[in-house]
Design a protein around this motif. Structure first.
Motif, mmCIF file in Angstrom:
data_model
loop_
_atom_site.group_PDB
_atom_site.id
_atom_site.type_symbol
_atom_site.label_atom_id
_atom_site.label_comp_id
_atom_site.label_asym_id
_atom_site.label_seq_id
_atom_site.Cartn_x
_atom_site.Cartn_y
_atom_site.Cartn_z
ATOM 1 N N SER A 63 1.441 -1.382 -0.129
ATOM 2 C CA SER A 63 0.012 -0.079 0.307
ATOM 3 C C SER A 63 0.851 1.696 -0.120
ATOM 4 C CB SER A 63 -0.631 -0.354 1.543
ATOM 5 O OG SER A 63 -0.471 0.540 2.783
ATOM 6 N N GLY A 64 0.155 2.421 0.350
ATOM 7 C CA GLY A 64 1.220 3.693 -0.075
ATOM 8 C C GLY A 64 1.116 4.140 -1.507
ATOM 9 N N VAL A 154 -3.359 8.945 3.984
ATOM 10 C CA VAL A 154 -3.556 8.721 2.964
ATOM 11 C C VAL A 154 -1.875 9.302 2.429
ATOM 12 C CG1 VAL A 154 -4.209 8.418 0.610
ATOM 13 C CG2 VAL A 154 -6.019 8.650 2.278
ATOM 14 N N HIS A 355 -4.589 2.056 -10.838
ATOM 15 C CA HIS A 355 -4.627 0.425 -10.376
ATOM 16 C C HIS A 355 -5.714 0.922 -8.449
ATOM 17 C CE1 HIS A 355 -1.540 2.317 -8.493
ATOM 18 N NE2 HIS A 355 -0.945 1.296 -7.293
ATOM 19 N N GLN A 356 -5.716 2.030 -8.051
ATOM 20 C CA GLN A 356 -6.435 2.487 -7.099
ATOM 21 C C GLN A 356 -7.028 3.554 -7.248
ATOM 22 O OE1 GLN A 356 -3.567 2.468 -4.098
ATOM 23 N NE2 GLN A 356 -2.499 3.923 -5.433
ATOM 24 N N GLN A 358 -9.234 5.296 -5.904
ATOM 25 C CA GLN A 358 -10.135 5.422 -5.192
ATOM 26 C C GLN A 358 -9.227 6.764 -3.859
ATOM 27 O OE1 GLN A 358 -12.776 3.525 -2.202
ATOM 28 N NE2 GLN A 358 -11.457 2.079 -2.214
ATOM 29 N N VAL A 359 -8.272 5.696 -4.215
ATOM 30 C CA VAL A 359 -7.543 7.080 -3.738
ATOM 31 C C VAL A 359 -7.194 8.591 -4.497
ATOM 32 C CG1 VAL A 359 -4.536 7.203 -3.298
ATOM 33 C CG2 VAL A 359 -5.245 5.376 -2.722
ATOM 34 N N THR A 361 -9.306 9.626 -6.572
ATOM 35 C CA THR A 361 -10.836 10.381 -5.639
ATOM 36 C C THR A 361 -10.369 10.997 -4.324
ATOM 37 O OG1 THR A 361 -11.883 8.430 -5.631
ATOM 38 C CG2 THR A 361 -11.997 9.523 -7.814
ATOM 39 N N TRP A 362 -10.152 10.282 -3.837
ATOM 40 C CA TRP A 362 -10.015 10.826 -2.063
ATOM 41 C C TRP A 362 -9.245 11.544 -2.406
ATOM 42 C CZ3 TRP A 362 -12.528 8.652 1.677
ATOM 43 C CH2 TRP A 362 -12.707 9.531 2.920
ATOM 44 N N LEU A 363 -8.133 12.104 -2.784
ATOM 45 C CA LEU A 363 -7.006 13.063 -2.978
ATOM 46 C C LEU A 363 -7.773 14.749 -4.171
ATOM 47 C CD1 LEU A 363 -3.201 10.947 -3.442
ATOM 48 C CD2 LEU A 363 -4.290 12.568 -0.852
ATOM 49 N N SER A 365 -10.500 15.018 -3.898
ATOM 50 C CA SER A 365 -11.498 15.678 -3.201
ATOM 51 C C SER A 365 -10.950 16.917 -1.919
ATOM 52 C CB SER A 365 -12.049 14.940 -2.085
ATOM 53 O OG SER A 365 -11.786 14.299 -0.992
ATOM 54 N N ALA A 366 -9.257 17.124 -2.323
ATOM 55 C CA ALA A 366 -8.410 17.968 -1.104
ATOM 56 C C ALA A 366 -8.487 19.574 -2.370
ATOM 57 C CB ALA A 366 -7.578 17.796 -0.631
ATOM 58 N N GLY A 367 -8.776 19.181 -3.355
ATOM 59 C CA GLY A 367 -8.692 19.867 -4.342
ATOM 60 C C GLY A 367 -8.737 22.144 -3.469
ATOM 61 N N LEU B 30 -2.570 -3.693 0.630
ATOM 62 C CA LEU B 30 -3.314 -2.574 -0.544
ATOM 63 C C LEU B 30 -5.056 -3.163 -0.577
ATOM 64 C CD1 LEU B 30 -2.845 -0.624 -2.924
ATOM 65 C CD2 LEU B 30 -3.098 -2.325 -4.218
ATOM 66 N N GLU B 33 -6.264 -1.240 2.910
ATOM 67 C CA GLU B 33 -6.756 -0.223 2.622
ATOM 68 C C GLU B 33 -8.311 0.443 1.729
ATOM 69 O OE1 GLU B 33 -2.939 3.227 2.047
ATOM 70 O OE2 GLU B 33 -4.104 3.149 0.038
ATOM 71 N N GLN B 34 -7.759 -0.576 0.606
ATOM 72 C CA GLN B 34 -8.466 0.190 -0.115
ATOM 73 C C GLN B 34 -10.624 -0.278 0.726
ATOM 74 O OE1 GLN B 34 -9.423 0.558 -4.077
ATOM 75 N NE2 GLN B 34 -6.772 1.145 -3.333
ATOM 76 N N LEU B 37 -11.027 3.062 2.396
ATOM 77 C CA LEU B 37 -11.358 4.067 2.241
ATOM 78 C C LEU B 37 -12.756 3.404 1.385
ATOM 79 C CD1 LEU B 37 -7.986 4.507 -0.550
ATOM 80 C CD2 LEU B 37 -9.077 6.213 0.421
ATOM 81 N N GLN B 41 -15.383 6.819 1.997
ATOM 82 C CA GLN B 41 -16.065 7.276 0.551
ATOM 83 C C GLN B 41 -17.805 7.010 0.955
ATOM 84 O OE1 GLN B 41 -14.748 8.754 -2.267
ATOM 85 N NE2 GLN B 41 -12.588 8.028 -2.352
ATOM 86 N N PHE B 147 -16.207 18.685 0.528
ATOM 87 C CA PHE B 147 -15.108 17.108 0.826
ATOM 88 C C PHE B 147 -14.611 17.186 2.253
ATOM 89 C CE2 PHE B 147 -15.397 18.013 -3.534
ATOM 90 C CZ PHE B 147 -16.175 16.422 -3.831
ATOM 91 N N ASN B 150 -13.568 13.715 4.160
ATOM 92 C CA ASN B 150 -12.424 13.179 3.937
ATOM 93 C C ASN B 150 -10.674 13.562 4.897
ATOM 94 O OD1 ASN B 150 -10.585 15.235 3.623
ATOM 95 N ND2 ASN B 150 -10.932 15.984 1.077
#
Lengths: 382, 166
Positions: A63-64, A154, A355-356, A358-359, A361-363, A365-367, B30, B33-34, B37, B41, B147, B150
């Motif tokens: 992860s990470g 994250v 491949h991830q 979700q990460v 869109t999570w990041l 959302s910090a825009g 991973l 973590e998913q 998330l 979400q 948001f 988050n």
């Protein structure tokens, strides 16, 4: 002095990566490969490299990170008595940033002996054998956040160091000092264009990289980001002293051992390039990478207050921080973050080329944090 | 509607928390973590879904106001670019989230053209800069409030309630 509106002035290798992104995107959605597929690919790769009787085992995803696929695995071969523990760092078609594994490897290996880094043993920077660009790194143990902490972030953001900070902060400052003092002219950095000191090439190439990323990825127009690009072009400074800029040295990108707190690796050199030291300093000062301590002090990368960080860096490096240049690079870095988070990350998520997702869109959302920062920084100027 | 959306979202969170996440092997970092998330979400979606159309309608109104304001401060050719976008999106259905987003993009594209001013060849007045700053402040605040679930924003403790900014 180069025309600050010349969008074609860009580091050539980085431009190859940005163009390659468009080709990858057009191929459609990406399915992350299974452990068995990765093991087969690695066996083929080590066989190609003439390792004797390579056997890959125990492939596990890590992860990470917010852009690369990373796997840990064991490699047995005729050259070693015991299997080696190695890391595969591989590009999905798109991530939050589009970078070159070859450049990353050159920087990382150049730093061996200067800073703790994970040596890069092999690179397939255009994916000729691996089918995707990737590199093989030696395993380094350590953690990026204290294992006894309840705060998990994250990509490091949201982590807390608390009582660990006094042990980590001096090493953090020292890393900047050593990177910026490094004699890069003697190193093999053949994949990097060299900006001329005393010109605006360094900031121009960097801005063009991020502007091209933004416009190629555009999901939804954001006026303040466009305004920021205009300001950056109209106020572009010269770079008098060219140094290596790590570009992402912050919370989450250094690893340490417990309980000593000794740094074991500076991570994520993918954004590294040649430029102005103010760019690195401004990056780590970004609000998103910091947090508040229990005494109400805002800590740079969760480690030490801004003024202390700046004072220690100047004292140890001998570099004098110019407030005007620092301000310019704070704006440029906020622009970079916005370009990544609200542009490239969300485009990759939309196209399903990571491949991830979700990460991403999570990041993404910090825009709003970056938009606020850009607006505050520019209002001071106009 | 039966079953309602809140119930289904809560059920999904419970399924991930109590069934899926515990079934993930300890060394599958991973996947762990998913799973975290997905829970995060879904939690944000629970907070947002009832107001999503209102939020997008607010974004549409804000960017439309910015385009209208900019017509007072830019050159004739640029006024035409803005007015064309405003005209094309004037009848946008305020209850259709996709139509609202399309309207935001059309107006936003026109504003981008004005800001870049043919790559710096056309000036941008001080008033125009400040109109965009005013918009940017409101837009950033709305986004940070929307948001905040988050947990990334270091200053989220200072944010106003959603109702004040939507």
């Amino acid at each position: 002095m180069a025309d600050p509106w010349d969008r074609k002035a860009i580091d050539p290798r980085q431009d190859v990566i940005l163009e390659r992104t468009l080709v990858s995107r057009a191929k459609g959605a990406y399915r992350a490969r299974t452990g068995d597929e990765i093991a087969a690919m690695l066996a083929r790769y080590f066989d190609h490299l003439d390792y004797g009787n390579p056997v890959v085992s125990d492939v596990r995803r890590m992860s990470g990170g917010a852009s690369k696929e990373q796997f840990i695995f064991n490699l047995a071969h005729s050259g070693v008595a015991e299997p080696e523990k190695l890391i595969l760092r591989m590009d999905p078609p798109e991530g939050i940033a589009q970078t070159c594994r070859g450049r990353e490897a050159q920087l990382q290996n150049a730093m061996i002996g200067t800073l703790p880094v994970a040596p890069v043993r092999h690179v397939d920077m255009d994916g000729e054998i691996m089918d995707q660009p990737g590199s093989i790194l030696e395993f380094v143990s350590g953690v990026t956040e204290p294992s006894d902490s309840d705060a998990h972030g994250v990509s490091g953001m949201g982590s807390r160091f608390d009582d660990w900070a006094p042990k980590l902060a001096p090493q953090f400052v020292d890393a900047f000092v050593k990177i910026h003092a490094f004699d890069w002219q003697s190193a093999d950095l053949s994949l990097f264009a060299r900006p001329q000191p005393g010109t605006n090439e360094a900031p121009l190439w960097e801005l063009n990289n991020w502007a091209k990323l933004w416009w190629n990825a555009l999901v939804e127009p954001v006026p303040i980001i466009t305004l920021c690009e205009r300001w950056l072009r109209e106020n572009m400074p010269t770079c008098d002293k060219v140094v290596i800029v790590h570009s992402d040295l912050r919370i989450g990108n250094f690893m340490f051992e417990e309980p000593s707190g000794k740094f074991t690796a500076i991570l994520d050199w993918e954004l590294g390039h040649l430029g102005d030291f103010h760019e690195d300093i401004a990056w780590t000062l970004m609000r998103l990478f910091g947090n508040w301590d229990d005494d109400g002090r805002f800590l740079v990368s969760g480690l030490l207050p801004r003024e202390e960080f700046l004072a220690q860096y100047q004292e140890l490096s001998g570099n004098v921080v110019d407030p005007k240049l620092l301000h310019y690079y704070e704006v440029l870095n906020a622009y970079k973050c916005a370009s990544m988070d609200m542009g490239q990350a969300l485009r990759a998520a939309e196209e399903h080329t990571n491949h991830q997702e979700q990460v991403l869109t999570w990041l993404g959302s910090a825009g709003g944090v970056f938009l606020r920062q850009i607006t505050m920084l520019l209002r001071e100027e106009i | 509607m039966l079953p309602n959306i809140d119930v289904r979202l809560r059920n999904m969170v419970k399924a991930v928390q109590e069934v899926i996440a515990p079934a993930i092997r300890e060394d599958e970092k991973l996947a762990q973590e998913q799973a975290r998330l997905v829970i995060g979400q879904l939690g944000m979606l629970q907070e947002q879904w009832k107001n999503a159309v209102r939020y997008e309608a607010g974004s549409y109104r804000l960017i439309r106001e910015l385009a209208e304001t900019l017509t007072e401060f830019v050159e004739t050719g640029q006024v035409a670019v803005l007015q064309q976008a405003l005209g094309e999106t004037a009848e946008t259905d305020q209850l259709d989230i996709d139509a609202l987003n399309a309207g935001i993009c059309t107006i936003g594209d026109a504003i981008d053209k004005v800001i870049l001013g043919d790559d710096g060849k056309l000036p941008l007045s001080r008033e125009a800069w400040h109109a965009i700053f005013d918009y940017g402040e409101k837009d950033a605040l709305r986004s940070r409030v929307w948001f905040q679930g988050n947990g990334i924003d270091p200053d989220r403790g200072d944010l106003p309630p959603l109702e004040e900014v939507i």
